[in-house]
Write a protein that holds these residues in place. Structure first.
Motif, PDB file in Angstrom:
ATOM      1  N   ALA A  28       0.881  -1.316  -0.088  1.00 59.18           N
ATOM      2  CA  ALA A  28      -0.072  -0.064  -0.051  1.00 59.18           C
ATOM      3  C   ALA A  28       0.936   1.392   0.157  1.00 59.18           C
ATOM      4  CB  ALA A  28      -0.925  -0.107   1.428  1.00 59.18           C
ATOM      5  N   ALA A  29       1.954   1.349   0.800  1.00 62.00           N
ATOM      6  CA  ALA A  29       2.865   2.469   0.848  1.00 62.00           C
ATOM      7  C   ALA A  29       3.478   2.462  -0.643  1.00 62.00           C
ATOM      8  CB  ALA A  29       3.881   2.179   1.949  1.00 62.00           C
ATOM      9  N   PHE A  30       3.986   1.682  -1.145  1.00 66.17           N
ATOM     10  CA  PHE A  30       4.625   1.597  -2.337  1.00 66.17           C
ATOM     11  C   PHE A  30       3.382   2.253  -3.587  1.00 66.17           C
ATOM     12  CE2 PHE A  30       5.357  -0.273  -6.704  1.00 66.17           C
ATOM     13  CZ  PHE A  30       6.424   0.135  -7.066  1.00 66.17           C
ATOM     14  N   SER A  31       2.405   1.568  -3.472  1.00 64.34           N
ATOM     15  CA  SER A  31       1.381   2.059  -4.363  1.00 64.34           C
ATOM     16  C   SER A  31       1.004   3.548  -4.231  1.00 64.34           C
ATOM     17  CB  SER A  31      -0.171   1.311  -4.417  1.00 64.34           C
ATOM     18  OG  SER A  31       0.251  -0.139  -4.599  1.00 64.34           O
ATOM     19  N   HIS A  32       1.126   4.065  -2.930  1.00 68.00           N
ATOM     20  CA  HIS A  32       0.685   5.439  -2.911  1.00 68.00           C
ATOM     21  C   HIS A  32       2.171   6.330  -3.383  1.00 68.00           C
ATOM     22  CE1 HIS A  32      -0.509   9.248  -0.804  1.00 68.00           C
ATOM     23  NE2 HIS A  32       0.723   9.103  -0.232  1.00 68.00           N
ATOM     24  N   GLU A  33       3.156   5.700  -2.943  1.00 61.21           N
ATOM     25  CA  GLU A  33       4.353   6.473  -3.654  1.00 61.21           C
ATOM     26  C   GLU A  33       4.245   6.819  -5.175  1.00 61.21           C
ATOM     27  OE1 GLU A  33       9.121   5.958  -3.751  1.00 61.21           O
ATOM     28  OE2 GLU A  33       7.879   4.209  -2.880  1.00 61.21           O
ATOM     29  N   MET A  34       4.082   5.571  -5.568  1.00 52.18           N
ATOM     30  CA  MET A  34       4.092   5.500  -7.117  1.00 52.18           C
ATOM     31  C   MET A  34       2.940   6.530  -7.797  1.00 52.18           C
ATOM     32  SD  MET A  34       6.738   3.856  -8.006  1.00 52.18           S
ATOM     33  CE  MET A  34       7.754   4.427  -6.861  1.00 52.18           C
ATOM     34  N   THR A  35       1.841   6.669  -7.044  1.00 51.52           N
ATOM     35  CA  THR A  35       0.723   7.148  -7.526  1.00 51.52           C
ATOM     36  C   THR A  35       1.365   8.773  -7.402  1.00 51.52           C
ATOM     37  OG1 THR A  35      -0.726   5.572  -7.034  1.00 51.52           O
ATOM     38  CG2 THR A  35      -1.650   7.841  -7.432  1.00 51.52           C
ATOM     39  N   THR A  36       1.808   9.120  -6.393  1.00 54.57           N
ATOM     40  CA  THR A  36       2.079  10.451  -6.313  1.00 54.57           C
ATOM     41  C   THR A  36       3.385  10.961  -7.245  1.00 54.57           C
ATOM     42  OG1 THR A  36       3.782  10.117  -4.393  1.00 54.57           O
ATOM     43  CG2 THR A  36       1.718  10.507  -3.951  1.00 54.57           C
ATOM     44  N   LYS A  37       4.088   9.990  -7.589  1.00 56.53           N
ATOM     45  CA  LYS A  37       5.210  10.529  -8.527  1.00 56.53           C
ATOM     46  C   LYS A  37       4.464  10.499 -10.021  1.00 56.53           C
ATOM     47  CE  LYS A  37       8.900  10.204  -5.955  1.00 56.53           C
ATOM     48  NZ  LYS A  37       9.672  11.503  -5.381  1.00 56.53           N
ATOM     49  N   ASN A  38       3.518   9.943 -10.150  1.00 55.00           N
ATOM     50  CA  ASN A  38       2.774  10.021 -11.615  1.00 55.00           C
ATOM     51  C   ASN A  38       3.569   9.493 -12.714  1.00 55.00           C
ATOM     52  OD1 ASN A  38       0.501  10.629 -13.385  1.00 55.00           O
ATOM     53  ND2 ASN A  38       1.502  12.664 -13.865  1.00 55.00           N
ATOM     54  N   ILE A  39       3.722   8.389 -12.412  1.00 56.36           N
ATOM     55  CA  ILE A  39       4.640   7.542 -13.516  1.00 56.36           C
ATOM     56  C   ILE A  39       3.928   6.393 -13.909  1.00 56.36           C
ATOM     57  CG2 ILE A  39       6.671   8.510 -12.567  1.00 56.36           C
ATOM     58  CD1 ILE A  39       7.174   5.630 -11.569  1.00 56.36           C
ATOM     59  N   ASP A  40       4.559   5.613 -15.052  1.00 55.95           N
ATOM     60  CA  ASP A  40       3.926   4.486 -15.566  1.00 55.95           C
ATOM     61  C   ASP A  40       4.702   3.241 -14.404  1.00 55.95           C
ATOM     62  OD1 ASP A  40       3.502   1.944 -16.861  1.00 55.95           O
ATOM     63  OD2 ASP A  40       5.128   2.482 -18.580  1.00 55.95           O
ATOM     64  N   TRP A  41       3.808   2.780 -13.638  1.00 58.11           N
ATOM     65  CA  TRP A  41       4.068   1.813 -12.771  1.00 58.11           C
ATOM     66  C   TRP A  41       3.124   0.465 -12.842  1.00 58.11           C
ATOM     67  CZ3 TRP A  41       1.347   0.430  -8.244  1.00 58.11           C
ATOM     68  CH2 TRP A  41       0.531   1.333  -7.822  1.00 58.11           C
TER      69      TRP A  41
END
Length: 239
Positions: A181-194
């Protein structure tokens, strides 16, 4: 039929020598995409070389990064844990990955396209690949196989330039589930292709044929095949 070639690649990180393994096929003289591969906590082993050979057979030039230093090879899990904790979550983690990236591009044995580089890793190596991406490294993709998803926090102000793919064992007891969940939040805030793919029933080290601790660290042939397929699909898109 092409032949897979494996050779030593010695490079420097500051004043220290490091020795990785360069793995590639002999059937192409034009520049090929490159992959910096961070192995698991046991370092540059025969198992890591076999994983690299699988990737090289698909047309990539792979450098297995030495994360500990030339001649510093774990003889046991205790050794590996000690060496790993000297590197994980410190500036040395990304410094050593960057040095391997530069060594891959600059070596003279086989032509590598400097604009088409990915970083991947297994277990501890997966964390290294993600931290390299978090540092803003100029790579096209970062892929983690059954690695932890926590971050050192050293690169929070950096812009990620790569696509990110995490291949997770849904029953992995060594990667705390709250990290997803923490990783998903981090990647979403970075607005990248993940992407985050979590495989049912898989535990830690599901790509490692030597892993045999039931319910903890165990090879899963079907999941391994699916995970590599997902990685190669991403590579086809971005490399």
């Amino acid at each position: 039929m092409s032949t897979v070639i494996t050779s030593s690649c010695v490079y420097r990180v500051g004043q220290d020598s490091f020795e990785g393994k360069l793995v590639y096929t002999d059937n192409n003289s034009s520049p090929r995409p490159g992959v910096v591969m961070a192995p698991n906590w046991m370092g540059v082993t025969s198992t890591a070389i076999k994983q690299a050979e699988k990737i090289a057979a698909e047309g990539y030039v792979v450098l297995i990064a030495d994360l500990y230093g030339q001649g510093k090879r774990p003889a046991s899990g205790d050794d590996a844990g000690k060496y790993m904790m000297e590197v994980k979550d410190t500036p040395a983690e990304v410094e050593r990955m960057n040095a391997a990236l530069v060594a891959l591009v600059n070596q003279k044995e086989v032509a590598v396209s400097a604009s088409k580089i990915a970083a991947i890793g297994f277990c501890f190596g997966g964390h290294c690949a993600l931290e390299l991406a978090r540092s803003g490294a100029d790579i096209k993709a970062a892929v983690s196989f059954h690695g932890t998803l926590d971050t050192s926090g050293l690169y929070e102000d950096k812009e990620l330039k790569s696509a990110v793919l995490v291949l997770d064992g849904a029953a992995d007891p060594l990667v705390p589930r709250e990290q997803l969940a923490a990783f998903s939040h981090e990647m979403t805030t970075k607005n990248i292709d993940w992407q985050l793919i979590s495989y049912a029933g898989a535990v830690h080290s599901f790509t490692d044929p030597t892993a045999n601790v039931e319910g903890v660290s165990q090879y899963n042939a079907d999941v391994s095949r699916r995970a590599f397929k997902s990685m190669f699909a991403l590579f086809t898109e971005v490399l």
